[in-house]
Design a protein around this motif. Sequence first.
Motif, mmCIF file in Angstrom:
data_model
loop_
_atom_site.group_PDB
_atom_site.id
_atom_site.type_symbol
_atom_site.label_atom_id
_atom_site.label_comp_id
_atom_site.label_asym_id
_atom_site.label_seq_id
_atom_site.Cartn_x
_atom_site.Cartn_y
_atom_site.Cartn_z
ATOM 1 N N PHE A 7 0.797 -1.215 0.000
ATOM 2 C CA PHE A 7 0.000 0.000 0.000
ATOM 3 C C PHE A 7 0.840 1.280 0.000
ATOM 4 N N THR A 8 2.150 1.185 0.271
ATOM 5 C CA THR A 8 2.962 2.403 0.383
ATOM 6 C C THR A 8 4.222 2.399 -0.458
ATOM 7 N N THR A 86 1.189 3.749 8.065
ATOM 8 C CA THR A 86 0.329 3.428 6.923
ATOM 9 C C THR A 86 -1.142 3.400 7.348
ATOM 10 N N TYR A 90 -3.954 6.056 5.651
ATOM 11 C CA TYR A 90 -5.116 5.590 4.907
ATOM 12 C C TYR A 90 -6.435 5.812 5.640
ATOM 13 N N LEU A 134 -7.425 -5.684 -3.117
ATOM 14 C CA LEU A 134 -6.468 -5.574 -4.220
ATOM 15 C C LEU A 134 -7.061 -6.096 -5.527
ATOM 16 N N SER A 227 -1.201 8.387 -0.365
ATOM 17 C CA SER A 227 -1.772 7.065 -0.090
ATOM 18 C C SER A 227 -1.947 6.384 -1.443
ATOM 19 N N LEU A 229 -2.427 3.533 -3.274
ATOM 20 C CA LEU A 229 -3.500 2.711 -3.830
ATOM 21 C C LEU A 229 -4.866 3.357 -3.645
ATOM 22 N N VAL A 245 -10.515 0.111 -0.488
ATOM 23 C CA VAL A 245 -9.057 0.058 -0.523
ATOM 24 C C VAL A 245 -8.479 0.567 0.792
ATOM 25 N N ARG A 246 -9.046 1.636 1.322
ATOM 26 C CA ARG A 246 -8.561 2.149 2.608
ATOM 27 C C ARG A 246 -8.786 1.133 3.726
ATOM 28 N N ALA A 249 -6.134 -1.494 3.369
ATOM 29 C CA ALA A 249 -4.859 -1.023 3.918
ATOM 30 C C ALA A 249 -4.860 -1.130 5.434
#
Length: 391
Positions: A7-8, A86, A90, A134, A227, A229, A245-246, A249
């Motif tokens: 994610f990062t 992360t 997010y 994903l 962020s 993705l 997606v958040r 993460a």
Amino acid sequence: MFGAGVFTVFAPAAEAAGSWLLLGLVIAAVVAIANATSSAQLAAEYPESGGTYLYGRERLGEWWGFLAGWSFVIGKTASCAAMALTVAHYTAPESYRTAVAVVAVLAMTAANYCGVTRTAAVARVGVAIVLVALATLTVAAFSSPSAADAGTTAFDPYGVLQAAGLMFFAFAGYARLATMGEEVRDPSRTIPRAIGISLTVALATYGVVALAALHVLGPAGLAAADSPLADVAAASRWNEIAPLVRFGALAGALGALLALMAGIGRTSLAMARRGDLPRWVAAVHPRYRVPHRAELALAGVVIAVVLVADVRGAIGFSSFGVLLYYAVANAAAFTQQHAHRRYPRALQVIGLVGCVTLVATLPVASIGVGVVVLAVGVAYRLLNGRRRASR
């Protein structure tokens, strides 16, 4: 491995390599595969807690074991900070990110305190959520038009190698499997299989996600993403998936943070038992059977890092420590005899040369901080050895 990395890490890697990001990913994967074979081969011969700290002591000598163990502890402590940050990036506005990261560390410390069974259960749920997020993101990305700057940038070998070193951060999770030899059934069979399967799945997933991110944002857009993705999701035709997606993460970073803290605690336990860390760290909780003092001390250090570092700095410092850890693993595996050898020595040579090369091309700030912290550990061991000798 499905944690903060996916994610990062593509943002700082794209900043270094531009459109050659995928070449950096391939290089990182080759080094990771070589390292994985060394870790699997050593874990089969030494199914005990400690990972390369133990392997280095047994195969190369006490100082090499200490170098591996200390590198693991400092590198993975930085990884914990990256995971917590992360979560904050997010899920929280900028002004609340530090507080959210601290809360994440405290929550995962409490979960780890309750034992490895809960750690494994939470990790399984987290991985399932991440894979759904994903997969949805990838479909949305490839259903969207390509970015305006999606063309090829100039090839920079140094930048590609630096990107590979940074992206290695996302592959390094299999080390934690090797640290838990005393806590799984049939470790000589289970640990090598788990390492191989997890690395293969992670490599395939990272490749597809990297392609999707470059397709939607382009190299420049990806490099500038806060962020990454979530920005891909927002820029795609299915921008309503950004909350999913958040959440992915959040689940992935928390699950990886949980496993990271478990692995560091057990390596610290092994080092403390042999006097390479203060003896009080070796205490095991009478009920939960975890190294509870190591876990609490780790939480304090991670919170301190969260208060002073950002995600990109934590990733670079983490890669420094973890790559040195695997350099020792490859050297140790190279010395194993035929009866314990599962892979050709050429793989260990590739792994060792790759680790040293990627360390040398990391950002200068990451190398500088890493050298200083490594020197602190060496100084502690020297002084402690002299104190014990005088007694």
